[in-house]
Design a protein around this motif. Sequence first.
Motif, PDB file in Angstrom:
ATOM      1  N   ASN A  52       0.862  -1.183   0.000  1.00 21.44           N
ATOM      2  CA  ASN A  52       0.000   0.000   0.000  1.00 21.44           C
ATOM      3  C   ASN A  52       0.903   1.240   0.000  1.00 21.44           C
ATOM      4  OD1 ASN A  52      -2.230   1.691   0.202  1.00 21.44           O
ATOM      5  ND2 ASN A  52      -2.342   1.519   2.429  1.00 21.44           N
ATOM      6  N   GLY A  84       4.183   4.921  -5.915  1.00 18.22           N
ATOM      7  CA  GLY A  84       4.172   3.493  -6.174  1.00 18.22           C
ATOM      8  C   GLY A  84       5.322   2.771  -5.485  1.00 18.22           C
ATOM      9  N   TYR A  86      -2.373  -5.258  -4.110  1.00 18.53           N
ATOM     10  CA  TYR A  86      -1.747  -3.951  -4.305  1.00 18.53           C
ATOM     11  C   TYR A  86      -2.839  -2.891  -4.181  1.00 18.53           C
ATOM     12  CZ  TYR A  86       1.478  -0.505  -6.522  1.00 18.53           C
ATOM     13  OH  TYR A  86       2.291   0.571  -6.796  1.00 18.53           O
ATOM     14  N   SER A 109      -3.563   1.073  -4.247  1.00 16.59           N
ATOM     15  CA  SER A 109      -2.900   2.237  -4.823  1.00 16.59           C
ATOM     16  C   SER A 109      -3.793   3.473  -4.781  1.00 16.59           C
ATOM     17  CB  SER A 109      -2.517   1.952  -6.286  1.00 16.59           C
ATOM     18  OG  SER A 109      -2.065   3.126  -6.936  1.00 16.59           O
ATOM     19  N   LEU A 135       0.651   2.692 -10.329  1.00 19.26           N
ATOM     20  CA  LEU A 135       0.348   1.264 -10.269  1.00 19.26           C
ATOM     21  C   LEU A 135       0.600   0.623 -11.630  1.00 19.26           C
ATOM     22  CD1 LEU A 135      -0.913  -1.388  -9.240  1.00 19.26           C
ATOM     23  CD2 LEU A 135      -3.167  -0.361  -9.618  1.00 19.26           C
TER      24      LEU A 135
END
Length: 381
Positions: free
Chosen positions: A312, A317, A336, A338, A344
């Motif tokens: 996170n 990123g 993931y 984002s 991302l």
Amino acid sequence: MQCPYFDANICRSCTQMGVPYTQQVQAKDAEARALLSPFGEIDWLEPVASAEEGFRNKAKIVVAGSVQEPTLGIVNPRTGIGSDLSECGLYEPALSAMMPVFRALIQRAQLTPYNIKTQKGELKNILVTLSPNGASMVRFVLRSKKLLVPIRREIQRLQAEIPGLTVVSVNLLREPIALVEGAEEIILTEAQTLPMQLSELSLHLRPQSFFQTNTAIADALYHQGREWVAQAAPRSLWDLYCGVGGFGLHAATVLDGAAEVTGIEVSSEAIASAQRTAGELKLENMHFEAADATEFALAAAPVDYPELLVVNPPRRGIGEKLADWVQTSGIQTVIYSSCNVRSLAKDLECMPGFRVAKARVLDMFPQTNHYEVITLLERKK
């Protein structure tokens, strides 16, 4: 939603103000789908909408003007003139109710607002965080310790005027630089953490630890991650960029001691918050460590790699180094989350061994172009 500050051109932060909210959510969902379309046939879940106003659980108030007529809002960095935004419609109602209390405090205790042009004055910012259970944390960002005693004297009255006020602190930002807060924190209350009540558990926040701006959407985000973790049932999990432990703690509760869960975050304040929550929940096999996420991963032995990885990261990123490590690690499943779908997508380009199996947009930031997207990545067969 209509905003008089926006209409009067005083504050233009909410770039989507006036756009019907349903249309905002649809546009965000469409953008995320388009940007992630190269990364597999994605099962897109319905986007999660927010309340379009009254959702902000925190305020970053720049104090300007004079002791007699302080402004609570933003300041023009070129002129040093402040604009009062104390009736911002994005604030939760309990937060809005604090504004007259702060104004009266400044006047009564002679808390001189800082002037960015002359570099004189003491009180720079007031930072407020509100929990759904009514508890709150108030931090006064000062240029020096000059106002420490007057603020300390006011705590009892502040707690009488702000029901649920739990943590009060002074943060020192001595340099004349464009930051919200400095590194030094002086907690003035017995309580050192704010319990942030969510539907499944209560996280602890220390003054310098980060939490999402929109509690309801943060709760939905953690629930989505928890659901995917439960389905995967890993024997080990890493939560990188864990903050106060939101994803890792929710994962640990659903895994019920059956997996080793490790949370990594560079902020020692956030790690202290996460450790306290884990201790209160008596979670077994839960470990938090203050470290750089990329350095931690690259230094680990392959035998210690987790079965499931949660990341996170901030808006930039995870970056090429960590993405390359994930690609070669052998990890089968990645969650993931984002706040910047473009970064991302850039990270996913470095991870061609994965496909995006599922994804969901969560509107953490109504009235703006920003949003959260959570993705379930699976290694290609």
